[in-house]
Design a protein around this motif. Sequence first.
Motif, PDB file in Angstrom:
ATOM      1  N   UNK A   4       0.819  -1.215   0.000  1.00  0.00           N
ATOM      2  CA  UNK A   4       0.000   0.000   0.000  1.00  0.00           C
ATOM      3  C   UNK A   4       0.855   1.267   0.000  1.00  0.00           C
ATOM      4  N   UNK A   5       1.974   1.251   0.717  1.00  0.00           N
ATOM      5  CA  UNK A   5       2.858   2.415   0.772  1.00  0.00           C
ATOM      6  C   UNK A   5       3.429   2.695  -0.613  1.00  0.00           C
ATOM      7  N   UNK A   6       3.913   1.651  -1.257  1.00  0.00           N
ATOM      8  CA  UNK A   6       4.490   1.772  -2.603  1.00  0.00           C
ATOM      9  C   UNK A   6       3.443   2.289  -3.583  1.00  0.00           C
ATOM     10  N   UNK A   7       2.262   1.686  -3.552  1.00  0.00           N
ATOM     11  CA  UNK A   7       1.194   2.059  -4.475  1.00  0.00           C
ATOM     12  C   UNK A   7       0.794   3.518  -4.285  1.00  0.00           C
ATOM     13  N   UNK A  52      13.284   4.508  -6.198  1.00  0.00           N
ATOM     14  CA  UNK A  52      12.692   3.409  -5.437  1.00  0.00           C
ATOM     15  C   UNK A  52      13.712   2.270  -5.474  1.00  0.00           C
ATOM     16  N   UNK A  53      14.405   2.093  -4.363  1.00  0.00           N
ATOM     17  CA  UNK A  53      15.529   1.161  -4.299  1.00  0.00           C
ATOM     18  C   UNK A  53      15.055  -0.153  -3.702  1.00  0.00           C
ATOM     19  N   UNK A  54      15.067  -1.210  -4.519  1.00  0.00           N
ATOM     20  CA  UNK A  54      14.505  -2.502  -4.136  1.00  0.00           C
ATOM     21  C   UNK A  54      15.580  -3.423  -3.555  1.00  0.00           C
ATOM     22  N   UNK A  55      15.229  -4.214  -2.552  1.00  0.00           N
ATOM     23  CA  UNK A  55      16.207  -5.104  -1.910  1.00  0.00           C
ATOM     24  C   UNK A  55      16.464  -6.370  -2.727  1.00  0.00           C
ATOM     25  N   UNK A  56      17.082  -6.178  -3.889  1.00  0.00           N
ATOM     26  CA  UNK A  56      17.400  -7.302  -4.764  1.00  0.00           C
ATOM     27  C   UNK A  56      18.616  -6.931  -5.600  1.00  0.00           C
ATOM     28  N   UNK A 113      10.234   3.869   3.948  1.00  0.00           N
ATOM     29  CA  UNK A 113      10.545   2.465   3.677  1.00  0.00           C
ATOM     30  C   UNK A 113       9.244   1.684   3.660  1.00  0.00           C
ATOM     31  N   UNK A 114       9.014   0.891   2.625  1.00  0.00           N
ATOM     32  CA  UNK A 114       7.794   0.106   2.532  1.00  0.00           C
ATOM     33  C   UNK A 114       7.895  -1.142   3.402  1.00  0.00           C
ATOM     34  N   UNK A 115       6.780  -1.831   3.534  1.00  0.00           N
ATOM     35  CA  UNK A 115       6.761  -3.052   4.343  1.00  0.00           C
ATOM     36  C   UNK A 115       7.574  -4.177   3.706  1.00  0.00           C
ATOM     37  N   UNK A 116       7.880  -4.029   2.413  1.00  0.00           N
ATOM     38  CA  UNK A 116       8.666  -5.054   1.714  1.00  0.00           C
ATOM     39  C   UNK A 116      10.135  -4.667   1.599  1.00  0.00           C
TER      40      UNK A 116
END
Length: 208
Positions: free
Chosen positions: A42-45, A151-155, A180-183
């Motif tokens: 939801x945060x990201x969206x 948007x920096x993704x943990x991958x 920071x999003x929940x993911x």
Amino acid sequence: MRKIIVHAMLSLDGVMQAPGGPKEDVSGGFKYGGWSAPFGDAIYSNAVQQELQQKADYLLGSTTYKIWAPYWPANGAFWPGINSCTKYVFSQKMKKNDPLITGWSHSVLVKNIAAIKKIKNTRGLPIQVWGSSQLVQLLLKHGLADELKLKIHPVILGKGKKLFDSAAMPTAFTLMASMVTTTGVIIAHYKRGGKVKTGMAGARKIKK
């Protein structure tokens, strides 16, 4: 003068290629298209929706434009303004009468960095850049990016088109906002700050 704002989804190692879907951009044998999908929440969206609502014109590289042009004219309800805004297309190979240029309203072909500078020096809406990795690298090389919305993704993805290369102009940026999003995605807004400053790391030695 108009601001140029770079929007990018990227991995920890800076790859920004094809975050949206498996067939978005497979050039170079890229195998991980759609890598951002598992990190939505939801945060990201909400963050993306706020960005899509902002009034802006757009500056796009030819690859990104060619992906967008067949899709957005019929799906603009999801992105208010994307069809009515001006879309500057940076390409040295496309022609003004290219069906992709003439077929999407308010699209303008831009041939060189001088033309981008000229557009930037006019009055008008902010100019957003989405995707367009080579174009972003060119803007960073010439110091034309005023803000970065990342948007920096943990991958880690390894190979793929990247946001930064070694030609970027050394520049300091100031963090304006972050969450920071929940993911685990770091959403960060940086504003151009000026020249890079240097100094001695750690505690300063005090002379007696």
